[in-house]
Design a protein around this motif. Sequence first.
Motif, mmCIF file in Angstrom:
data_model
loop_
_atom_site.group_PDB
_atom_site.id
_atom_site.type_symbol
_atom_site.label_atom_id
_atom_site.label_comp_id
_atom_site.label_asym_id
_atom_site.label_seq_id
_atom_site.Cartn_x
_atom_site.Cartn_y
_atom_site.Cartn_z
ATOM 1 N N CYS A 158 54.647 49.938 31.127
ATOM 2 C CA CYS A 158 53.235 49.504 32.070
ATOM 3 C C CYS A 158 52.112 49.647 31.209
ATOM 4 O O CYS A 158 51.872 50.628 30.959
ATOM 5 C CB CYS A 158 53.332 49.988 33.497
ATOM 6 S SG CYS A 158 51.970 49.838 34.377
ATOM 7 N N SER A 159 51.228 48.566 31.149
ATOM 8 C CA SER A 159 50.173 48.523 30.651
ATOM 9 C C SER A 159 49.067 48.514 32.017
ATOM 10 O O SER A 159 49.071 47.482 32.628
ATOM 11 C CB SER A 159 49.698 47.341 29.851
ATOM 12 O OG SER A 159 48.334 47.485 29.433
ATOM 13 N N THR A 160 48.210 49.370 32.094
ATOM 14 C CA THR A 160 47.345 49.569 33.100
ATOM 15 C C THR A 160 45.846 48.977 32.906
ATOM 16 O O THR A 160 44.984 48.999 33.679
ATOM 17 C CB THR A 160 47.141 50.981 33.764
ATOM 18 O OG1 THR A 160 46.756 51.746 32.910
ATOM 19 C CG2 THR A 160 48.389 51.257 34.420
ATOM 20 N N ASP A 161 45.879 48.372 31.602
ATOM 21 C CA ASP A 161 44.578 47.924 31.162
ATOM 22 C C ASP A 161 44.692 46.242 31.204
ATOM 23 O O ASP A 161 45.479 45.689 30.464
ATOM 24 C CB ASP A 161 44.335 48.339 29.368
ATOM 25 C CG ASP A 161 43.014 47.922 29.202
ATOM 26 O OD1 ASP A 161 42.175 47.099 29.865
ATOM 27 O OD2 ASP A 161 42.636 48.639 28.167
ATOM 28 N N VAL A 162 43.802 45.892 32.202
ATOM 29 C CA VAL A 162 43.539 44.321 32.244
ATOM 30 C C VAL A 162 43.285 43.516 30.983
ATOM 31 O O VAL A 162 43.896 42.554 30.677
ATOM 32 C CB VAL A 162 42.699 44.220 33.407
ATOM 33 C CG1 VAL A 162 41.201 44.235 32.940
ATOM 34 C CG2 VAL A 162 43.011 42.393 33.955
ATOM 35 N N ILE A 168 47.002 36.807 37.993
ATOM 36 C CA ILE A 168 45.835 37.570 37.847
ATOM 37 C C ILE A 168 44.658 36.602 38.381
ATOM 38 O O ILE A 168 43.590 37.015 39.014
ATOM 39 C CB ILE A 168 45.348 37.981 36.567
ATOM 40 C CG1 ILE A 168 44.240 39.125 36.770
ATOM 41 C CG2 ILE A 168 45.244 37.161 35.589
ATOM 42 C CD1 ILE A 168 44.091 40.080 35.483
ATOM 43 N N THR A 169 44.848 35.128 38.386
ATOM 44 C CA THR A 169 43.825 34.240 38.821
ATOM 45 C C THR A 169 43.990 33.914 40.133
ATOM 46 O O THR A 169 43.306 33.381 40.629
ATOM 47 C CB THR A 169 43.986 33.149 37.747
ATOM 48 O OG1 THR A 169 45.218 32.593 37.815
ATOM 49 C CG2 THR A 169 43.761 33.287 36.364
ATOM 50 N N ASP A 170 45.035 34.203 40.895
ATOM 51 C CA ASP A 170 45.359 33.662 42.279
ATOM 52 C C ASP A 170 46.219 34.851 42.996
ATOM 53 O O ASP A 170 47.421 34.941 42.973
ATOM 54 C CB ASP A 170 45.935 32.337 42.407
ATOM 55 C CG ASP A 170 46.072 31.983 43.601
ATOM 56 O OD1 ASP A 170 45.592 32.559 44.474
ATOM 57 O OD2 ASP A 170 46.451 30.657 43.626
ATOM 58 N N PRO A 171 45.486 35.889 43.413
ATOM 59 C CA PRO A 171 46.120 37.088 44.071
ATOM 60 C C PRO A 171 47.075 36.627 45.363
ATOM 61 O O PRO A 171 47.640 37.330 45.912
ATOM 62 C CB PRO A 171 45.067 37.916 44.638
ATOM 63 C CG PRO A 171 44.159 37.605 43.618
ATOM 64 C CD PRO A 171 44.035 36.300 43.419
ATOM 65 N N THR A 172 46.601 35.362 45.796
ATOM 66 C CA THR A 172 47.378 34.727 47.129
ATOM 67 C C THR A 172 48.849 34.449 46.850
ATOM 68 O O THR A 172 49.614 34.380 47.688
ATOM 69 C CB THR A 172 46.805 33.753 47.707
ATOM 70 O OG1 THR A 172 46.792 32.572 46.943
ATOM 71 C CG2 THR A 172 45.189 34.195 48.054
ATOM 72 N N GLN A 173 49.507 34.335 45.518
ATOM 73 C CA GLN A 173 50.478 33.847 45.021
ATOM 74 C C GLN A 173 51.434 34.871 44.911
ATOM 75 O O GLN A 173 51.931 35.229 43.666
ATOM 76 C CB GLN A 173 50.345 32.660 43.707
ATOM 77 C CG GLN A 173 49.714 31.415 44.186
ATOM 78 C CD GLN A 173 49.804 30.412 42.774
ATOM 79 O OE1 GLN A 173 50.905 30.690 42.294
ATOM 80 N NE2 GLN A 173 48.896 29.636 42.828
ATOM 81 N N VAL A 174 51.900 35.413 45.826
ATOM 82 C CA VAL A 174 52.502 36.774 45.686
ATOM 83 C C VAL A 174 53.930 36.457 45.795
ATOM 84 O O VAL A 174 54.462 36.025 46.766
ATOM 85 C CB VAL A 174 52.066 37.946 46.843
ATOM 86 C CG1 VAL A 174 52.880 39.234 46.591
ATOM 87 C CG2 VAL A 174 50.788 38.367 46.456
ATOM 88 N N THR A 175 54.749 37.209 44.945
ATOM 89 C CA THR A 175 56.380 37.120 44.913
ATOM 90 C C THR A 175 56.842 38.541 45.239
ATOM 91 O O THR A 175 56.284 39.578 44.358
ATOM 92 C CB THR A 175 56.848 36.714 43.752
ATOM 93 O OG1 THR A 175 56.388 35.294 43.688
ATOM 94 C CG2 THR A 175 58.276 36.680 43.676
ATOM 95 N N THR A 176 57.495 38.758 46.284
ATOM 96 C CA THR A 176 57.973 40.188 46.629
ATOM 97 C C THR A 176 59.495 40.150 46.308
ATOM 98 O O THR A 176 60.450 39.261 46.690
ATOM 99 C CB THR A 176 57.744 40.412 48.176
ATOM 100 O OG1 THR A 176 56.232 40.287 48.156
ATOM 101 C CG2 THR A 176 58.138 41.934 48.352
#
Length: 462
Positions: free
Chosen positions: A48-52, A90-98
């Motif tokens: 996992c990369s934690t660097d944006v 990353i451009t739209d945090p409302t489009q969440v897939t769970t």
Amino acid sequence: MSFGARPPTVLATLGTLGLALAAVASPASAAGGTPTTPTQLFNGYRHCSTDVDRPSYLRTSEGLVVEGIPGITDTTGNSQADMRYQVWPITDPTQVTTVNRSRVSPGFEAPATLPATAFEDGQTYVWRAQTVAGSAASDWSALCYVTADSTRPAKAPTITSANYPPDVWNKGGEPVEFTLSTGGVDDVEGFEFSWQQDLPVIGTNIGDYGVPQPVDPYSTTKYFKRADTLGGSVTLSLVPPTGSGPMTLWVRSLDRAYNGSAISSYSFLVSSAAPTVTPAVPKPEFGDPTVFTLRPDPGLQAKSPVVSYSVRTLGGRNDRTFQVAPEADGTATVEITLDGVSGENLEVTSESANGWVSDATWWGIGYDTTPTVVSDTYPENGSGGGADVPGTFTFTPKVKDVVSYTYTFNNGDPEVTVPADDQHNASIDWTPATDGWYDLTVYGTTRSGIELAPYDYYFTVN
């Protein structure tokens, strides 16, 4: 050939399993424990990369396998938990897939597959994981950044060589200098190459508790080399796998997600630069220690001095391969006792200081170590004598130092061994019980215990 122990087909199978388990999620029993934040986060079997600013580039056309180790505090050690994964652009945090993975064991990786529909090629995404136990949930894990890249490089790489032009005979002796270019593709990270058309597969070993063990493929310099810059070229200095003949290098370029381009090839020809092998006498005798002189190809020696010869014996009693160190001028001597009962061969290659291994020189000699058999009464391939008529058979050697002979009539009779006289000869008296066709098989044995080649002597009793 594979790089790593887990081919892509196995990875896909695990990803499908994770998605299927998510579809049948059911609450887990906390058994009195408290869920804790997942650790050991991986995506696509890579860290996992934690660097944006430095996301992992991964293929997502068949979904993306994500995983982490759920945690739960439990004194019984029998708890199970669920894992919850979320991903969004990353451009739209409302489009969440769970996606949920149910009933997993804390302490072990819990893979699930984020669906391909959650990704658009070229876009960057962020995902996270959470341990769930009953109605309780842990804090979310660290954020992992991924750029979806399922598009292979559009063009095959170009390959050139400054010192080994294609399709002509080249003098060997120095590594081949290759330049690999992207063909104008700007997202190529590096190149994969091999002298075999089947290029290695990039995979990942899975360790204890299901934890992936990613390895940077570019650390394996035998097959991979990273470009100095994204979309840049690389230079290679390679020694061909054989010392002479047709050669082909196969190459493909790789983007940051390890998508491979179409494969290019570069073919060229290398002429022989084998050493010479010369015995001290033109025709060494069987069983005699013989000194051989090994000399390098002059052109090869001029490019890089020979530092070792590899000598392999074939056809002798105890075949072996050994190394011989040369003198400063590249020549070497080696003493070999030739004891192959039908002959013996030497295979010799030279290795230069720059790693070049020449093609092989073969030297060989044949020996007839069968005895000569003579009988006046029962001539070879003829007839004579008769039932109850005795005959004498005399054995004489073709090689020196024979101390005994072993013989049998018609191959089914017991073997008999008789000593040789001072001249290394022997005679036997034999009386046939019946007429008919006979086969006398006889071989000699030397003082050193070598059983020589057998001879079959055919005759007919009248």
